[in-house]
Design a protein around this motif. Structure first.
Motif, PDB file in Angstrom:
ATOM      1  N   ASN A 118      12.378  30.254 -84.425  1.00  0.00           N
ATOM      2  CA  ASN A 118      13.636  29.716 -83.695  1.00  0.00           C
ATOM      3  C   ASN A 118      14.631  30.515 -83.353  1.00  0.00           C
ATOM      4  OD1 ASN A 118      12.356  26.927 -83.958  1.00  0.00           O
ATOM      5  ND2 ASN A 118      13.094  26.802 -85.895  1.00  0.00           N
ATOM      6  N   LYS A 119      14.175  32.013 -83.319  1.00  0.00           N
ATOM      7  CA  LYS A 119      15.119  32.792 -82.812  1.00  0.00           C
ATOM      8  C   LYS A 119      14.647  33.845 -81.544  1.00  0.00           C
ATOM      9  CE  LYS A 119      17.854  32.642 -86.398  1.00  0.00           C
ATOM     10  NZ  LYS A 119      19.568  31.844 -86.190  1.00  0.00           N
ATOM     11  N   GLY A 120      13.726  33.287 -80.926  1.00  0.00           N
ATOM     12  CA  GLY A 120      13.340  33.591 -79.721  1.00  0.00           C
ATOM     13  C   GLY A 120      12.430  34.694 -79.757  1.00  0.00           C
ATOM     14  N   TYR A 121      12.372  35.656 -78.579  1.00  0.00           N
ATOM     15  CA  TYR A 121      11.475  36.622 -78.270  1.00  0.00           C
ATOM     16  C   TYR A 121      12.187  37.987 -78.121  1.00  0.00           C
ATOM     17  CZ  TYR A 121       9.268  32.299 -76.484  1.00  0.00           C
ATOM     18  OH  TYR A 121       9.229  30.918 -76.641  1.00  0.00           O
ATOM     19  N   LEU A 122      11.576  39.027 -78.682  1.00  0.00           N
ATOM     20  CA  LEU A 122      11.907  40.338 -78.159  1.00  0.00           C
ATOM     21  C   LEU A 122      10.854  41.352 -77.832  1.00  0.00           C
ATOM     22  CD1 LEU A 122      14.591  42.177 -77.967  1.00  0.00           C
ATOM     23  CD2 LEU A 122      14.563  42.430 -80.584  1.00  0.00           C
ATOM     24  N   GLY A 123      10.799  41.603 -76.630  1.00  0.00           N
ATOM     25  CA  GLY A 123       9.821  42.264 -76.097  1.00  0.00           C
ATOM     26  C   GLY A 123       9.174  41.963 -74.713  1.00  0.00           C
ATOM     27  N   MET A 124       8.056  42.459 -74.207  1.00  0.00           N
ATOM     28  CA  MET A 124       7.623  42.099 -73.182  1.00  0.00           C
ATOM     29  C   MET A 124       6.874  40.823 -73.250  1.00  0.00           C
ATOM     30  SD  MET A 124       5.020  44.628 -70.783  1.00  0.00           S
ATOM     31  CE  MET A 124       5.249  45.940 -71.930  1.00  0.00           C
ATOM     32  N   PHE A 216       1.732  35.624 -79.583  1.00  0.00           N
ATOM     33  CA  PHE A 216       1.479  34.467 -78.813  1.00  0.00           C
ATOM     34  C   PHE A 216       2.820  33.627 -78.954  1.00  0.00           C
ATOM     35  CE2 PHE A 216      -2.836  35.803 -79.410  1.00  0.00           C
ATOM     36  CZ  PHE A 216      -3.285  35.608 -78.116  1.00  0.00           C
ATOM     37  N   LEU A 217       3.590  33.283 -77.879  1.00  0.00           N
ATOM     38  CA  LEU A 217       5.058  32.726 -77.913  1.00  0.00           C
ATOM     39  C   LEU A 217       5.011  31.432 -77.682  1.00  0.00           C
ATOM     40  CD1 LEU A 217       6.354  35.983 -75.992  1.00  0.00           C
ATOM     41  CD2 LEU A 217       6.282  35.618 -78.463  1.00  0.00           C
ATOM     42  N   GLY A 218       5.242  30.458 -78.413  1.00  0.00           N
ATOM     43  CA  GLY A 218       5.165  28.850 -78.463  1.00  0.00           C
ATOM     44  C   GLY A 218       6.072  28.428 -77.614  1.00  0.00           C
ATOM     45  N   HIS A 219       5.922  27.365 -76.651  1.00  0.00           N
ATOM     46  CA  HIS A 219       6.851  26.799 -76.033  1.00  0.00           C
ATOM     47  C   HIS A 219       6.374  25.150 -75.941  1.00  0.00           C
ATOM     48  CE1 HIS A 219      10.079  27.023 -72.923  1.00  0.00           C
ATOM     49  NE2 HIS A 219       9.403  25.792 -72.497  1.00  0.00           N
TER      50      HIS A 219
END
Length: 234
Positions: A118-124, A216-219
C-alpha cells in the motif's frame, strides 16, 4: 438476466480450465508442462525460469494478493499489492504469458525498488490492461497496454480477446526499452528521448534507475501470469 448470468458462469469455467490445462492458447504450442521447463533453445541462450509453475519461491510478495493456482500466478481482484522478483536485474530480456479478465489492470515494473504494501510503486512501469473495457475509453495514450507509463504510448490492436493467453517479451537494454506482444513490436523507445523535453526535477523517481526488481503491480483486478523466463544481457 439469465443469459447474462450464464455467460458469466461460462467465462469463469473457461478461465479455470485454461489454468488447469496450460496447453490452452499457449505461446509454445502446448509443449510446456508444470513444473515448467525451458526449451532447448532458451536454455542454450541463457534463459532461466523465474516461476516454476508451483511456488513463489523466486518472488517477494508484499501482500497476500498473489498466489499460485493450477500453474498460474493469480492476482486477487482486490488490493494494490505488488509481487517482486527476489533478484535484481539491470539489462535483460523478459518473457511471460498473461491472461486478462474483464477490466483487468496491472503494471509490469522494470528495475523497481521493493515497496511496503500500500505504499505505491518506485521504478519504471509498463501497462498491463484490458484496452477494450468501456471504463478505459478515455485513458491517456500511454495508459493503454504496453505503454511506458506517463511517457510513451504503445501501438494498440494486438491484444487477444479477454480470456485468451497473450505472450509478451520485454527487452531492457540500457535506456532502450522494447515490448513485443504476440510477435508484434508495440513499443520501441529510449528513455532519454522520452524525457528530453521534461525538466529533470519532473522526471519520476526511479525511471532511470539502472538496476532493480521485476514487479507485477496490482490494481484492484485479477490477472493470471505464467511461463516467466528471463535472460541477463551484458
Amino acid at each position: 438476466m439469465f443469459n447474462n448470468i450464464l455467460s458469466k458462469i461460462i467465462f469463469a469455467l473457461f478461465i479455470l480450465l485454461s489454468c488447469v490445462n496450460p496447453h490452452i492458447y499457449s505461446a509454445d504450442n502446448g509443449k510446456t508442462k508444470v513444473p515448467y521447463k525451458l526449451s532447448k533453445s532458451e536454455k542454450k541462450d541463457g534463459y532461466i525460469n523465474l516461476f516454476n509453475g508451483k511456488s513463489l519461491e523466486n518472488f517477494i510478495n508484499n501482500s497476500d494478493e498473489y498466489y499460485v493456482e493450477d500453474g498460474c500466478i493469480v492476482k486477487k481482484p482486490k488490493g494494490y499489492g505488488n509481487l517482486y522478483s527476489k533478484e535484481e536485474y539491470c539489462n535483460f530480456i523478459l518473457r511471460f504469458e498473461f491472461q486478462l479478465t474483464p477490466g483487468a489492470n496491472n503494471g509490469l515494473g522494470l528495475r523497481h525498488e521493493v515497496m511496503p504494501a500500500n505504499k505505491g510503486y518506485l521504478g519504471m512501469e509498463l501497462q498491463i490492461i484490458d484496452n477494450d473495457d468501456p471504463q478505459y475509453k478515455d485513458l491517456k495514450p500511454y495508459q493503454y497496454h504496453g505503454g511506458l507509463y506517463n511517457y510513451v504510448a504503445a501501438e494498440r490492436g494486438f491484444l487477444k480477446p479477454v480470456g485468451q493467453w497473450n505472450s509478451q517479451e520485454v527487452i531492457a537494454d540500457g535506456k532502450n526499452i522494447k515490448v513485443i506482444l504476440n510477435n508484434h513490436v508495440i513499443l520501441d523507445t529510449n528513455l532519454d528521448d522520452a524525457t528530453k523535453d521534461i525538466p529533470a526535477e519532473k522526471i519520476q523517481k526511479g525511471l532511470m534507475t539502472p538496476c532493480g526488481h521485476i514487479a507485477f503491480l496490482g490494481h484492484e483486478s485479477t490477472i493470471r501470469i505464467r511461463y516467466i523466463r528471463i535472460k541477463k544481457l551484458e
